[in-house]
Design a protein around this motif. Structure first.
Motif, short mmCIF file in Angstrom:
data_model
loop_
_atom_site.label_atom_id
_atom_site.label_comp_id
_atom_site.label_asym_id
_atom_site.label_seq_id
_atom_site.Cartn_x
_atom_site.Cartn_y
_atom_site.Cartn_z
N UNK A 32 0.84 -1.20 0.00
CA UNK A 32 0.00 0.00 0.00
C UNK A 32 0.87 1.25 0.00
N UNK A 33 1.86 1.26 0.89
CA UNK A 33 2.75 2.42 1.01
C UNK A 33 3.49 2.68 -0.29
N UNK A 34 3.97 1.62 -0.93
CA UNK A 34 4.72 1.77 -2.17
C UNK A 34 3.85 2.35 -3.28
N UNK A 35 2.65 1.81 -3.45
CA UNK A 35 1.78 2.28 -4.53
C UNK A 35 1.40 3.75 -4.33
N UNK A 36 1.08 4.11 -3.09
CA UNK A 36 0.71 5.50 -2.81
C UNK A 36 1.91 6.41 -3.04
N UNK A 37 3.09 5.98 -2.62
CA UNK A 37 4.31 6.78 -2.81
C UNK A 37 4.62 6.95 -4.29
N UNK A 38 4.50 5.87 -5.07
CA UNK A 38 4.77 5.95 -6.51
C UNK A 38 3.87 6.99 -7.18
N UNK A 39 2.59 6.98 -6.80
CA UNK A 39 1.66 7.94 -7.39
C UNK A 39 1.96 9.36 -6.91
N UNK A 40 2.20 9.50 -5.62
CA UNK A 40 2.45 10.82 -5.05
C UNK A 40 3.70 11.46 -5.64
N UNK A 41 4.70 10.66 -5.94
CA UNK A 41 5.94 11.19 -6.50
C UNK A 41 5.72 11.79 -7.89
N UNK A 42 4.64 11.41 -8.55
CA UNK A 42 4.30 11.96 -9.86
C UNK A 42 3.21 13.03 -9.77
N UNK A 43 2.78 13.35 -8.56
CA UNK A 43 1.71 14.32 -8.39
C UNK A 43 0.34 13.76 -8.71
N UNK A 44 0.21 12.44 -8.60
CA UNK A 44 -1.03 11.74 -8.93
C UNK A 44 -1.65 11.18 -7.65
N UNK A 45 -2.96 11.27 -7.53
CA UNK A 45 -3.65 10.70 -6.38
C UNK A 45 -3.90 9.22 -6.62
N UNK A 46 -3.88 8.44 -5.55
CA UNK A 46 -4.07 7.00 -5.67
C UNK A 46 -5.48 6.60 -5.25
#
Length: 236
Positions: free
Chosen positions: A209-223
């Motif tokens: 969960x943490x990884x997926x949210x971080x990956x999206x957040x790093x691109x300015x995208x909401x998960x």
């Protein structure tokens, strides 16, 4: 997230303060119908009648033209956007996220969806990406399901966005996904995470969960995770 099996899905969602709704759209004989399953479709339940026209009425009513409003400067969501008030009386600068879950062929259905949105477009109510700038409006429309990526990428200006695959954002060399194309990224919670909600969540599942949210957040995208555990409530 509110879906459309309810009698009046949009109004039910807004009455509860929900800022994201999903419309399951089927193209049948040139008309866009709403229903979670094909067997649920009826002539009365169309994309226009359940979503487009109600949104147009709501936002028009939220922006009356009278002596208090004429000639006044609209509030801003971003430095680049002078917009009208949105659907929420106490939070007029919060866009409503409208997910359009295309159930029929995406390439065939997309032109009909874009045309159906025209009343909201002409009123200036759709969030739009044009000339390198994302201007937020009262409604942010995002295609999911069978929505076709390439035709959506080609839209200029773009007021219909694409729901990115949340599990595919970790590759730095993949420059496809940005908030200008995909304000959100989604995945099936059960497949990507696996925790049923019963018993303790494992360290590996929590790390996913943490990884997926971080990956999206790093691109300015909401998960967004769909099909999350329905029970127990505490698991959600």
């Amino acid at each position: 997230m509110f879906e459309d099996w309810r009698d009046v899905p949009l109004f039910t969602a807004l009455s509860m303060g929900v800022a994201s709704v999903e419309a399951d759209v089927w193209l049948v004989n040139g008309t866009l119908y709403i229903g979670h399953e094909l067997a649920a479709l009826t002539k009365a339940r169309t994309f226009d009648s359940l979503y487009v026209q109600p949104l147009l009425t709501i936002i028009n009513n939220m922006n009356p033209k009278n002596g208090f409003t004429v000639g006044q400067t609209a509030p801003k969501l971003t430095d680049a956007s002078d917009i009208v008030s949105g659907v929420f009386d106490m939070s007029g600068d919060t866009p409503l996220q409208l997910l359009v879950d295309v159930k029929t062929d995406g390439v065939q259905t997309l032109p009909y969806v874009l045309k159906a949105l025209d009343p909201l477009r002409q009123a200036g109510y759709l969030s739009t990406f044009a000339n390198g700038t994302l201007t937020l409006g009262p409604v942010l429309v995002i295609g999911t399901g069978n929505s076709p990526l390439e035709p959506i990428k080609a839209l200029e200006p773009r007021d219909f966005f694409f729901d990115a695959p949340l599990t595919e954002l970790s590759i730095p060399s993949n420059t496809t996904w940005s908030p200008d194309l995909s304000p959100i990224a989604s995945t099936d919670y059960g497949v990507a995470v696996g925790w049923s909600g019963i018993g303790p969540i494992s360290d590996a599942q929590r790390a996913n969960i943490t990884k997926f949210v971080h990956d999206a957040d790093s691109r300015g995208i909401k998960s967004r995770f769909w099909d999350t555990p329905g029970w127990p409530i505490s698991a959600r």
